[in-house]
Design an enzyme around this catalytic site. Structure first.
Site, PDB file in Angstrom:
ATOM      1  N   GLU A   1       0.796  -1.223   0.000  1.00 45.15           N
ATOM      2  CA  GLU A   1       0.000   0.000   0.000  1.00 45.15           C
ATOM      3  C   GLU A   1       0.833   1.280   0.000  1.00 45.15           C
ATOM      4  O   GLU A   1       0.445   2.265  -0.633  1.00 45.15           O
ATOM      5  CB  GLU A   1      -0.939   0.014   1.225  1.00 45.15           C
ATOM      6  CG  GLU A   1      -2.000  -1.072   1.228  1.00 45.15           C
ATOM      7  CD  GLU A   1      -3.052  -0.863   0.157  1.00 45.15           C
ATOM      8  OE1 GLU A   1      -3.167   0.264  -0.368  1.00 45.15           O
ATOM      9  OE2 GLU A   1      -3.770  -1.837  -0.175  1.00 45.15           O
TER      10      GLU A   1
ATOM     11  N   SER B   1     -41.503 -25.697 -21.091  1.00 46.74           N
ATOM     12  CA  SER B   1     -42.804 -25.267 -21.627  1.00 46.74           C
ATOM     13  C   SER B   1     -43.353 -24.003 -20.988  1.00 46.74           C
ATOM     14  O   SER B   1     -44.333 -23.430 -21.486  1.00 46.74           O
ATOM     15  CB  SER B   1     -43.818 -26.392 -21.474  1.00 46.74           C
ATOM     16  OG  SER B   1     -43.489 -27.485 -22.312  1.00 46.74           O
TER      17      SER B   1
END
Length: 685
Positions: free
Chosen positions: A95, A365
């Protein structure tokens, strides 16, 4: 010539002297400005630490149902001495490697970022130090504006002028977000490894140090491979910065990672729904994680808690607890698109994967209603007959063949009507209709109602061969329930900030995309799946659950080898249920194949409690006729199984069925010898 040259030299010297003077002046002004800022930061003193406020989520009746990540938040503050040295080094390395050398700003990184921003005319590049990130996490949002960056710089100075480096680093490590509600390294160590922060190994520390860059993206629970790739980058940075040797990095990378797989269950109402809400907040409304977790927002949702309980209850009641089968349920108000209930799986604690919105499965379906709407708009009527028999279809200019079959191998081996084909879910009829009107018509209808999943112009699309989500199917059916108007599913109605200001409010919109009359005719055809009068070579597909229903409901089931669906609606409710296995395992047993229908029927009936038994109202442009369901022709009262059927005006049959007279005699048809004329006419025979 020489005089001119001398004049030029004098002029150049004057300009150079002025430039040097101006440059020195600007430098002094810049230094004075910087010193003034630092002085101002010192005079202002340490900035007050804001107390985070949890975002709350409410249901449609404004009852509290959850807090964003609150149950997993553990903000236990630990001192630097109680944090693993490996974690500290890993964090500094990845960092802010010059953290202890700069005064809040890494000028080298900052210069590179500013240059990149200027070149791209944007503010996308970052050069944030740990102090800057700490300032942002405490006091600011993550909006990329110049004003926010200037404010961040002032807070950074105040922190640097009033706190030691160790205090700043300690504060950063105790407030940074590690994902899954874990704020601070102590909470993260507990959540991922069930350890204290000072017990982390180099392997564990390097994995955790990589998470804050993207807590969701680099979470080992979400994507372990990606988390390991990020860990490798962290370890390499530690090698480059002299914290560890290459051999130590290699050993740490290959060391086994033992994540905690069982966390204490969270008592969350509708957890799948809340996850969907948080996804919308972050991905659609662009509210960052910090604001969500600590911004004190009030999020008002569409959830009907009573309906949600009923959905969860019937899932548990119907499905065998010993079964591994999964399910998804969506309940939606078709009038405005409000999602009122959502079940994304059988047990959120075992699997947070939301099958209601994330899974893509073949609808079988249950996709046919979109086809039959298109058919009604292209010359078909409820009485249109086609032969139901084994058929091989040729398409693609004769290059391809398709041979579907009916469930169980049953066929009428003769003509059946559209009404009966839908009720019995006849596949041959569906494909014939699909090819007859043009295969593009089904795709166009699906697109109109809002289905965005990839769809192909192929014969099997009539039988629901292309995967869609449960939410998409509910959205599509809502257009049928809403008189042909499309609405957008939504979960959030309003968001209020800490100040009581409404920062977001949903305004439902309807768009008429289908013909009202044709939509109503279709909806009434879909009530036939529960009507035994339409029984033919097999029973109607809703026969097994018809006895549960007391309300008039339109619906359609669907099934594939691996999926079972049941979707239905009234003008006030659309409910969709999917049941199947996550890995596509075949649904081979009867109980498995019947779960979707039973869950849907019981839930729908309980959700409609107190509502009118029949809330369908015919629009203009339709007519009702009493019809013989066997052939679609008009029937007189008393004809066996005669059924009222709606037609588009001008398309109703005008021929009477003679079957009634043969089966029941003239007393059930046009009765003879009744009335004066018939009695008088009888004497001439």
């Amino acid at each position: 010539m020489e005089l001119v040259t001398d004049q030029h030299k004098k002029k150049a010297k004057t300009i150079l002297k002025w430039l040097i003077t101006a440059g020195i002046g600007c430098l002094f002004l810049f230094l004075f400005f910087i010193l003034s800022l630092w002085g101002f930061a010192k005079i202002q003193g340490p900035p007050p630490i804001k107390v985070p406020q949890t975002t709350r989520i409410y249901d449609a009746n404004h009852y509290l149902i959850g807090k964003v990540e609150h149950e997993n938040q553990n903000r236990t503050w630990v001192h630097m001495d109680d944090i693993s040295k490996s974690l500290v080094n890993a964090t500094l390395s990845i960092e802010d490697k010059r953290f202890y050398q700069h005064h809040g700003f890494d000028l080298k990184r900052l210069a590179g970022a500013v240059l990149a921003d200027v070149k791209s005319f944007s503010k996308q590049q970052g050069a944030s130090t740990i102090t800057m990130q700490y300032a942002r996490n405490l006091y600011l949002d993550h909006e990329k504006t110049w004003m926010r960056k200037l404010t961040e710089a002032l807070y950074t100075m105040r922190l640097e002028m009033n706190y030691s480096k160790d205090q700043i680093l300690e504060g950063y490590l105790n407030t940074i977000y590690y994902g899954h509600g874990a704020y601070g390294i102590e909470a993260a160590a507990k959540y991922y490894f069930n350890k204290n922060a000072d017990e982390l190994t180099l392997s564990e520390a390097s994995l955790l140090a990589g998470i804050p860059k993207g807590p969701s993206y680099y979470s080992p629970y979400h994507n372990f491979k990606r988390a390991k790739q990020r860990q490798k980058i962290v370890l390499q940075s530690m090698v480059n910065n002299g914290y560890i040797t290459k051999q130590a990095a290699n050993s740490a990378f290959h060391a086994p990672i033992r994540l905690v797989h069982k966390h204490k269950p969270m008592n969350r109402t509708a957890p799948y729904f809340q996850d969907a809400v948080e996804s919308v907040l972050q991905n659609q409304l662009h509210i960052d994680q910090k604001t969500l977790a600590a911004g004190g927002l009030k999020v008002y949702t569409t959830l009907n808690s009573n309906m949600q309980k009923k959905a969860e209850y019937w899932v548990k009641q119907v499905i065998n607890p010993a079964s591994d089968i999964q399910t998804a349920v969506i309940a939606m108000n078709p009038q405005n698109g409000a999602v009122e209930a959502m079940v994304g799986g059988r047990d959120y604690h075992k699997s947070s994967y939301n099958r209601a919105v994330q899974a893509m499965r073949s609808p079988g379906s249950s996709f046919k209603p979109f086809l039959y709407y298109a058919a009604l708009r292209n010359g078909f009527t409820p009485s249109t007959t086609l032969r139901s028999e084994p058929t091989t279809f040729t398409y693609n200019k004769g290059k391809s063949k398709y041979a579907p079959s009916n469930f169980g191998g049953y066929y009428a081996n003769g003509p059946i009507t559209l009404a009966q084909a839908l009720a019995l879910s006849d596949n041959i009829y569906a494909v014939k209709a699909h090819l007859s009107i043009g295969m593009d018509q089904l795709v166009k209808t699906a697109r109109k109602v809002g289905i965005k999943a990839p769809l192909a112009d192929i014969p099997s699309l009539a039988l629901g061969s292309q995967p869609v989500s449960v939410l998409e199917m509910a959205k599509g059916y809502s257009a049928f329930a809403n008189g042909g108007a499309r609405v957008t599913p939504h979960y959030i109605t309003k968001i209020v900030n800490q100040k009581g200001e409404t920062i977001y409010e949903w305004h439902p919109k309807k768009e008429q995309v289908l013909n009202k009359a044709a939509t109503f005719v279709l909806s009434q055809l879909m009530t036939g799946v529960f009507d035994k009068k339409l029984n033919g070579y097999s029973k109607v597909t809703g026969a097994s659950i018809a006895h549960i229903l007391t309300h008039k409901v339109a619906g359609k089931s669907g099934s594939t080898a691996a999926d079972s669906w049941m979707i239905g609606f009234t003008p006030r409710l659309v409910s969709a249920v999917w049941v199947g296995y996550d890995k596509g395992q075949s649904i081979s047993t009867y109980p498995d194949s019947g779960y979707a229908k039973k869950i849907w029927a019981h839930f729908t009936e309980s959700a409609l409690e107190g509502q009118p038994k029949n809330s369908f109202k015919p629009p203009k442009g339709v007519v009702r006729r009493l019809v013989d369901p066997k052939n679609g022709k008009l029937a007189a009262k008393g004809c066996p199984n005669a059924r009222y059927t709606y037609y588009l005006k001008g398309t109703a049959p005008n021929e009477y069925s003679h079957r009634c007279y043969k089966e029941k005699g003239p007393e059930n048809g046009r009765k003879k010898h009744k009335g004066f004329f018939n009695r008088w006419f009888h004497w001439f025979h």
